[in-house]
Design an enzyme around this catalytic site. Structure first.
Site, PDB file in Angstrom:
ATOM      1  N   ASP A   1     -37.363  -9.894  31.330  1.00  0.00           N
ATOM      2  CA  ASP A   1     -37.724  -9.322  32.628  1.00  0.00           C
ATOM      3  C   ASP A   1     -38.777 -10.239  33.240  1.00  0.00           C
ATOM      4  OD1 ASP A   1     -38.488  -7.928  34.837  1.00  0.00           O
ATOM      5  OD2 ASP A   1     -39.254  -6.179  33.763  1.00  0.00           O
TER       6      ASP A   1
ATOM      7  N   LYS B   1     -40.034 -10.227  36.067  1.00  0.00           N
ATOM      8  CA  LYS B   1     -40.973  -9.572  36.982  1.00  0.00           C
ATOM      9  C   LYS B   1     -42.196  -9.044  36.248  1.00  0.00           C
ATOM     10  CE  LYS B   1     -37.528  -8.285  40.435  1.00  0.00           C
ATOM     11  NZ  LYS B   1     -36.868  -7.178  41.189  1.00  0.00           N
TER      12      LYS B   1
ATOM     13  N   ARG C   1     -41.088 -16.865  44.306  1.00  0.00           N
ATOM     14  CA  ARG C   1     -41.736 -15.552  44.311  1.00  0.00           C
ATOM     15  C   ARG C   1     -41.893 -14.989  42.907  1.00  0.00           C
ATOM     16  NH1 ARG C   1     -38.535 -15.036  48.995  1.00  0.00           N
ATOM     17  NH2 ARG C   1     -36.922 -13.789  47.948  1.00  0.00           N
TER      18      ARG C   1
ATOM     19  N   GLY D   1     -23.408 -15.582  51.533  1.00  0.00           N
ATOM     20  CA  GLY D   1     -22.073 -16.147  51.698  1.00  0.00           C
ATOM     21  C   GLY D   1     -21.295 -16.165  50.403  1.00  0.00           C
ATOM     22  N   HIS D   2     -20.008 -16.443  50.526  1.00  0.00           N
ATOM     23  CA  HIS D   2     -19.133 -16.631  49.372  1.00  0.00           C
ATOM     24  C   HIS D   2     -18.255 -17.858  49.621  1.00  0.00           C
ATOM     25  CE1 HIS D   2     -20.062 -13.281  46.770  1.00  0.00           C
ATOM     26  NE2 HIS D   2     -20.019 -12.428  47.791  1.00  0.00           N
TER      27      HIS D   2
ATOM     28  N   ASN E   1     -16.556 -18.438  52.902  1.00  0.00           N
ATOM     29  CA  ASN E   1     -17.483 -18.667  54.008  1.00  0.00           C
ATOM     30  C   ASN E   1     -17.943 -20.114  54.049  1.00  0.00           C
ATOM     31  OD1 ASN E   1     -18.814 -15.635  52.845  1.00  0.00           O
ATOM     32  ND2 ASN E   1     -17.501 -15.772  54.632  1.00  0.00           N
ATOM     33  N   TYR E   2     -18.230 -20.681  52.877  1.00  0.00           N
ATOM     34  CA  TYR E   2     -18.691 -22.067  52.822  1.00  0.00           C
ATOM     35  C   TYR E   2     -17.580 -23.015  53.278  1.00  0.00           C
ATOM     36  CZ  TYR E   2     -21.803 -19.530  49.655  1.00  0.00           C
ATOM     37  OH  TYR E   2     -22.646 -18.592  49.099  1.00  0.00           O
TER      38      TYR E   2
ATOM     39  N   ASP F   1     -17.164 -23.137  45.383  1.00  0.00           N
ATOM     40  CA  ASP F   1     -17.967 -22.745  44.226  1.00  0.00           C
ATOM     41  C   ASP F   1     -17.903 -23.784  43.110  1.00  0.00           C
ATOM     42  OD1 ASP F   1     -18.640 -20.411  45.480  1.00  0.00           O
ATOM     43  OD2 ASP F   1     -17.504 -19.087  44.159  1.00  0.00           O
TER      44      ASP F   1
END
Length: 395
Positions: free
Chosen positions: A73, A75, A104, A138-139, A142-143, A169
């Protein structure tokens, strides 16, 4: 496991397809790949049916073959600390989050570079680390759409069509990630310097216009549906047989097309194959080929074209392809051990080495299966491991 990349250690934070396929290629040639998986954010690949007899999905079993798994984890402060300690011992990081996510979490390139200056950090995203679309979802389709590939893939009568396999991909993200990663490794060997490798699946898909771009950029060509030599704008196409099957006809060179025309009983059509510019001539030629191909069944044409070297091959289903003698001779299917003592049939590595054969250690494992072993090898004490378990930092 031994192979050309033996000794290369990869921390893999990726999920779904592009990153896992890239690290599958690395693991298959000897790299030590450790998947860093979240106990609370399941990888959708683990859920794809069908399930194998070991309780894992068949897709996971294949895409994560020969990789270890640690459940962390990130986080949690304790989980983040584990990752940072591991990074000191690893050569490469592969991640597939949107730009900014790893930062982040505290494990972005700059943060990990401070721990291990030689780290090679590979980021695979849809649109790259910069640009107005960098944060956009996107997938694969889309690319390809944004890259202009779908604009001339399909039929005039029905419009653009989705690709049958994930070109952006895999050919885009996975393969370019491996190329970039290995180039960075060679650069580090020469200079001692690591770097961040930014792989955009859209960028990579855009680069695949290898034969189309020169004419479009410098000759004013406007590629569209069925108007190029290789997308149905010439006789280079698929034709239906009498029983509803199809053959691919690809003999663009005169010596091959002459054989094809003779085989279908229309040798006079051969000169028309040289005319790629007149749409009416091309249309008439394709109509004549289709007329002749409809006169015989798939089996009849198979017998005829098997004896010729005319760039004419049957269109096979996936099941038929697995039984094709050439696929079998190239050993492109393998039985890979599962944790329950059985095996799972999988696609083999397509890369053949004369000295180091591809290795298939085991299918994708249970999430976190190697957590304790990895932590012990990294120098964590029993008390530290117990505390990490209690806090939920590891699984």
């Amino acid at each position: 496991m031994s192979g050309p990349l033996t000794g290369l250690k990869v921390l893999d934070f990726s999920a779904l397809l592009p990153g896992p396929f890239a690290t599958l290629m690395l693991a298959g040639v000897g790299a030590d790949v450790l998947r860093v998986e979240s106990p609370s954010r399941p990888d959708m690949v683990r859920m794809l049916p069908p399930m194998a007899t070991d309780g894992n999905s068949a897709a996971h079993g294949y895409l994560n073959r020969s990789k270890r798994s640690i459940g962390i984890d990130m986080k949690s402060p304790a989980g983040l600390e584990i990752v940072k300690r591991l990074v000191a011992e690893y050569d490469i990081v592969v991640e597939q989050f949107r730009p900014g996510v790893m930062e982040r979490l505290g494990v972005g390139y700059e943060a990990l570079k401070a721990i291990n200056p030689k780290i090679i950090y590979v980021s695979i995203t849809g649109y790259g680390q910069t640009g107005p679309y960098k944060d956009r979802a996107g997938h694969d389709m889309n690319y390809l759409a944004i890259a202009g590939v779908l604009g001339y893939n399909g039929r005039k009568a029905s419009g653009p069509a989705p690709m049958a396999v994930q070109v952006a991909d895999i050919a885009g993200g996975s393969c370019h990630a491996v190329i970039g990663l290995l180039a960075a490794v060679i650069h580090r060997q020469a200079t001692g310097i690591g770097q961040h490798v930014d792989i955009s699946m859209t960028d990579a898909a855009f680069s695949l216009h290898a034969l189309t771009a020169p004419g479009a950029l410098n000759g004013g060509d406007k590629p569209g549906l069925e108007n190029t030599q290789l997308n149905g704008g010439s006789f280079y196409d698929c034709y239906e047989t009498a029983d509803g099957r199809y053959f691919s006809v690809g003999g663009l060179e005169p010596q091959f097309f002459m054989q094809f025309c003779a085989a279908i009983g229309r040798p006079e059509l051969a000169p028309l194959g040289l005319n790629m510019l007149q749409a009416d001539v091309v249309a008439q030629l394709k109509a004549e080929i289709q007329l002749e191909m409809k006169k015989k069944t798939y089996d009849e044409w198979s017998t005829i074209f098997a004896a010729l070297d005319s760039c004419t091959e049957p269109v096979l289903s996936f099941a038929e392809a697995t039984e094709h003698p050439h696929i079998k001779a190239r050993e492109l299917l393998v039985e890979v051990p599962m944790g329950n003592g059985q095996t799972q049939r999988q696609l083999a590595s397509p890369i053949k080495f004369s000295e180091t054969k591809a290795q298939y250690a085991y299918t994708g494992v249970t999430l976190g299966e190697h957590t304790e072993a990895v932590m012990k090898a990294a120098g964590f004490s029993e008390d530290e491991i117990t505390q990490a378990k209690r806090s939920g930092a590891i699984a």
